[in-house]
Design a protein around this motif. Structure first.
Motif, PDB file in Angstrom:
ATOM      1  N   GLY A 245       0.811  -1.199   0.000  1.00 23.47           N
ATOM      2  CA  GLY A 245       0.000   0.000   0.000  1.00 23.47           C
ATOM      3  C   GLY A 245       0.851   1.258   0.000  1.00 23.47           C
ATOM      4  N   LEU A 246       0.225   2.391  -0.355  1.00 24.54           N
ATOM      5  CA  LEU A 246       0.945   3.662  -0.455  1.00 24.54           C
ATOM      6  C   LEU A 246       1.591   4.040   0.872  1.00 24.54           C
ATOM      7  CD1 LEU A 246       1.671   6.321  -1.881  1.00 24.54           C
ATOM      8  CD2 LEU A 246      -0.559   7.211  -1.191  1.00 24.54           C
ATOM      9  N   LEU A 247       0.852   3.932   1.972  1.00 20.13           N
ATOM     10  CA  LEU A 247       1.374   4.353   3.267  1.00 20.13           C
ATOM     11  C   LEU A 247       2.590   3.528   3.678  1.00 20.13           C
ATOM     12  CD1 LEU A 247       0.769   6.460   5.416  1.00 20.13           C
ATOM     13  CD2 LEU A 247      -0.605   4.764   6.625  1.00 20.13           C
ATOM     14  N   ASP A 248       2.623   2.253   3.243  1.00 15.63           N
ATOM     15  CA  ASP A 248       3.767   1.392   3.580  1.00 15.63           C
ATOM     16  C   ASP A 248       5.040   1.820   2.857  1.00 15.63           C
ATOM     17  OD1 ASP A 248       2.251  -0.304   5.251  1.00 15.63           O
ATOM     18  OD2 ASP A 248       1.439  -1.298   3.483  1.00 15.63           O
ATOM     19  N   ASN A 249       4.891   2.539   1.743  1.00 20.66           N
ATOM     20  CA  ASN A 249       6.056   2.962   0.960  1.00 20.66           C
ATOM     21  C   ASN A 249       6.496   4.382   1.287  1.00 20.66           C
ATOM     22  OD1 ASN A 249       6.326   0.549  -0.485  1.00 20.66           O
ATOM     23  ND2 ASN A 249       4.718   1.156  -1.908  1.00 20.66           N
ATOM     24  N   LEU A 250       5.860   5.025   2.239  1.00 18.61           N
ATOM     25  CA  LEU A 250       6.221   6.387   2.624  1.00 18.61           C
ATOM     26  C   LEU A 250       7.126   6.366   3.847  1.00 18.61           C
ATOM     27  CD1 LEU A 250       2.730   8.145   2.320  1.00 18.61           C
ATOM     28  CD2 LEU A 250       4.559   8.071   0.623  1.00 18.61           C
ATOM     29  N   HIS A 251       8.074   7.277   3.865  1.00 19.09           N
ATOM     30  CA  HIS A 251       8.947   7.423   5.031  1.00 19.09           C
ATOM     31  C   HIS A 251       8.450   8.589   5.879  1.00 19.09           C
ATOM     32  CE1 HIS A 251      12.439   7.827   7.583  1.00 19.09           C
ATOM     33  NE2 HIS A 251      12.561   9.100   7.214  1.00 19.09           N
ATOM     34  N   TYR A 252       8.302   8.353   7.187  1.00 13.50           N
ATOM     35  CA  TYR A 252       7.814   9.413   8.068  1.00 13.50           C
ATOM     36  C   TYR A 252       8.978  10.043   8.817  1.00 13.50           C
ATOM     37  CZ  TYR A 252       5.322  11.844  11.785  1.00 13.50           C
ATOM     38  OH  TYR A 252       4.856  12.805  12.654  1.00 13.50           O
ATOM     39  N   ASP A 253       9.089  11.364   8.712  1.00 12.57           N
ATOM     40  CA  ASP A 253      10.106  12.133   9.430  1.00 12.57           C
ATOM     41  C   ASP A 253       9.455  12.679  10.694  1.00 12.57           C
ATOM     42  OD1 ASP A 253      11.881  14.044  10.442  1.00 12.57           O
ATOM     43  OD2 ASP A 253      12.607  14.596   8.452  1.00 12.57           O
ATOM     44  N   ASN A 254       9.748  12.043  11.810  1.00 11.05           N
ATOM     45  CA  ASN A 254       9.099  12.388  13.071  1.00 11.05           C
ATOM     46  C   ASN A 254       9.475  13.790  13.550  1.00 11.05           C
ATOM     47  OD1 ASN A 254       7.510  11.758  15.411  1.00 11.05           O
ATOM     48  ND2 ASN A 254       9.426  11.554  16.550  1.00 11.05           N
ATOM     49  N   ILE A 255      10.688  14.248  13.239  1.00  9.38           N
ATOM     50  CA  ILE A 255      11.150  15.570  13.696  1.00  9.38           C
ATOM     51  C   ILE A 255      10.405  16.681  12.966  1.00  9.38           C
ATOM     52  CG2 ILE A 255      13.137  17.116  13.855  1.00  9.38           C
ATOM     53  CD1 ILE A 255      14.905  14.648  14.130  1.00  9.38           C
ATOM     54  N   ARG A 256      10.309  16.564  11.644  1.00  9.89           N
ATOM     55  CA  ARG A 256       9.648  17.609  10.844  1.00  9.89           C
ATOM     56  C   ARG A 256       8.153  17.351  10.655  1.00  9.89           C
ATOM     57  NH1 ARG A 256      12.753  18.376   5.377  1.00  9.89           N
ATOM     58  NH2 ARG A 256      12.911  16.090   5.462  1.00  9.89           N
ATOM     59  N   ASP A 257       7.677  16.201  11.117  1.00  7.86           N
ATOM     60  CA  ASP A 257       6.268  15.809  10.958  1.00  7.86           C
ATOM     61  C   ASP A 257       5.843  15.881   9.494  1.00  7.86           C
ATOM     62  OD1 ASP A 257       3.713  14.945  11.586  1.00  7.86           O
ATOM     63  OD2 ASP A 257       2.980  16.961  12.108  1.00  7.86           O
ATOM     64  N   ILE A 258       6.596  15.192   8.641  1.00  4.55           N
ATOM     65  CA  ILE A 258       6.255  15.119   7.228  1.00  4.55           C
ATOM     66  C   ILE A 258       6.467  13.684   6.756  1.00  4.55           C
ATOM     67  CG2 ILE A 258       6.907  17.523   6.748  1.00  4.55           C
ATOM     68  CD1 ILE A 258       9.483  16.416   5.466  1.00  4.55           C
TER      69      ILE A 258
END
Length: 390
Positions: A245-258
């Protein structure tokens, strides 16, 4: 009835419980149903037709009616009676369509009585979608034990059990067919019985919601509770990223919240959506948007709209699911998943197949609770006797 469990169960043993539910048919006529949706549609039909009558009268006798009437949404019996009287008075002496006269006579005679009947039925429903006329506490549910083999709805109750070593340590009766809404009241029933919450709780995906995970965390209970798509995620872990799925292929940057999409474009926070569940629990969904999707080679699979792609993420639920997955795939979690199928489910099989507890003998929630308690106490006593004899 529940406190009788304390006669032979240690309330301080820190139970590691296994929870599941089953539907048991009520002692009620299978075809004596009242449906909440039918009542709602009937109310809406009366509101619509009353407004149509008022609009007609406004055209024929505008001076007599005066100011436009407010909207007739969900009118009371008194409101209907009063409005019909106003219309009749305004149309007196005017040339009126015979069908309208007939409709006004019917409305004045029947609608107030019908609305009063709907109010009484809604009071019995108390938010449920249905009830039986011969056992008003019973709700229509789909039963596994279906004598007609066609998925027919039958009046029944949702029995929730928590077991420990095949002993029933807690039970609760619910009028809601959906297991996901039963766990919190079931846990409160456990607390009222023992003065503490279970140490661990293992359950299937029917209980995996943010609200339930939050309640278990708050109560200090370690949750081994599956969520929807848990097994699908495990099967897909070995596949290539492009098949996930799309969300599984996204990287989350916890510091910048992006989020960072697969081609490196940042998806920045663009808003928040609040969703309130039927029980009043508030869920927060964060929105993230990518604004430079024109010409993206992944557009065919990503499907952006107007060169933008927006996703909604429930960060709290994602955390709970991540923790649940970690627990469920651990050696202890694997053992608990196996044991759940051999701990609580055989108790249901024993009660239904060996003790004939497929249909209640008594009517009403209080009496059904007592009948269930007697069955379960007898089950526990028989279990203790067998253990001592063995």
């Amino acid at each position: 009835m529940q406190p009788l469990f304390r006669l032979f169960l240690n309330p301080h043993c820190g139970f590691k419980v296994y929870t599941d539910g089953t539907k048991i048919e009520a002692n009620a006529n299978r075809y004596s149903f009242v449906w909440g949706k039918t009542i709602k549609k009937s109310r809406e039909r009366i509101s619509r037709q009353l407004e149509e009558l008022w609009d007609y009268a406004s055209k024929v006798a505008k001076d007599e009616l005066g100011q436009p009437e407010e909207k007739f949404e969900n009118p009371s019996p008194e409101k209907v009676r009063e409005t019909v009287e106003k219309i009749n008075a305004a149309l007196e002496g005017k040339e009126v369509d015979p069908k309208v006269k007939q409709k006004l006579r019917y409305a004045g005679k029947n609608w107030p009585e019908k609305l009063a009947e709907y109010e009484q039925k809604e009071e019995v429903l108390q938010g449920r979608n249905s009830y039986s006329k011969t056992d008003q506490d019973a709700t229509f549910m789909r039963m596994k034990e279906d004598h007609m083999k066609n998925g027919q709805l039958k009046p029944g109750y949702n029995l929730q059990l928590s077991t420990h070593g095949h002993f029933v340590v807690n039970y609760s009766i619910h009028q809601n067919a959906n297991d996901i809404n039963t766990l919190i009241p079931h846990l409160e029933s456990y607390y009222n019985l023992y003065g503490t919450y279970p140490e661990t709780l293992t359950a299937d995906a029917g209980y995996g919601s943010e609200e339930n995970y939050s309640a278990l965390e708050k109560n200090g209970t370690k949750a081994y509770v599956k969520y929807n798509y848990f097994h699908k995620e495990l099967r897909e872990e070995g596949r290539k990223n492009r098949e996930r799925g799309l969300l599984d292929n996204l990287h989350y940057d916890n510091i910048r919240d992006i989020y960072i999409c697969p081609i490196g474009q940042p998806m920045e926070r663009s808003g928040t959506r609040i969703r309130t569940t039927s029980s009043g629990y508030r869920q927060e969904y964060a929105k993230y948007t990518a604004t430079k999707c024109a010409g993206c080679p992944l557009a065919a699979s990503c499907k952006p709209m107007k060169d933008e792609k927006t996703i909604e993420v429930n960060r709290k639920l994602e955390r709970y699911k991540s923790e649940a997955k970690k627990r469920l795939t651990s050696p202890q979690g694997l053992e608990k998943r196996k044991r759940r199928a051999t701990d609580v489910e055989p108790v249901f099989g024993h009660l239904k197949q060996n003790k004939g507890m497929k249909r209640y003998m008594l009517r009403g929630l209080d009496k059904v609770d007592i009948e269930t308690g007697l069955h379960l106490i007898a089950h526990n006593i028989a279990k203790m006797t067998a253990l001592k004899a063995g």
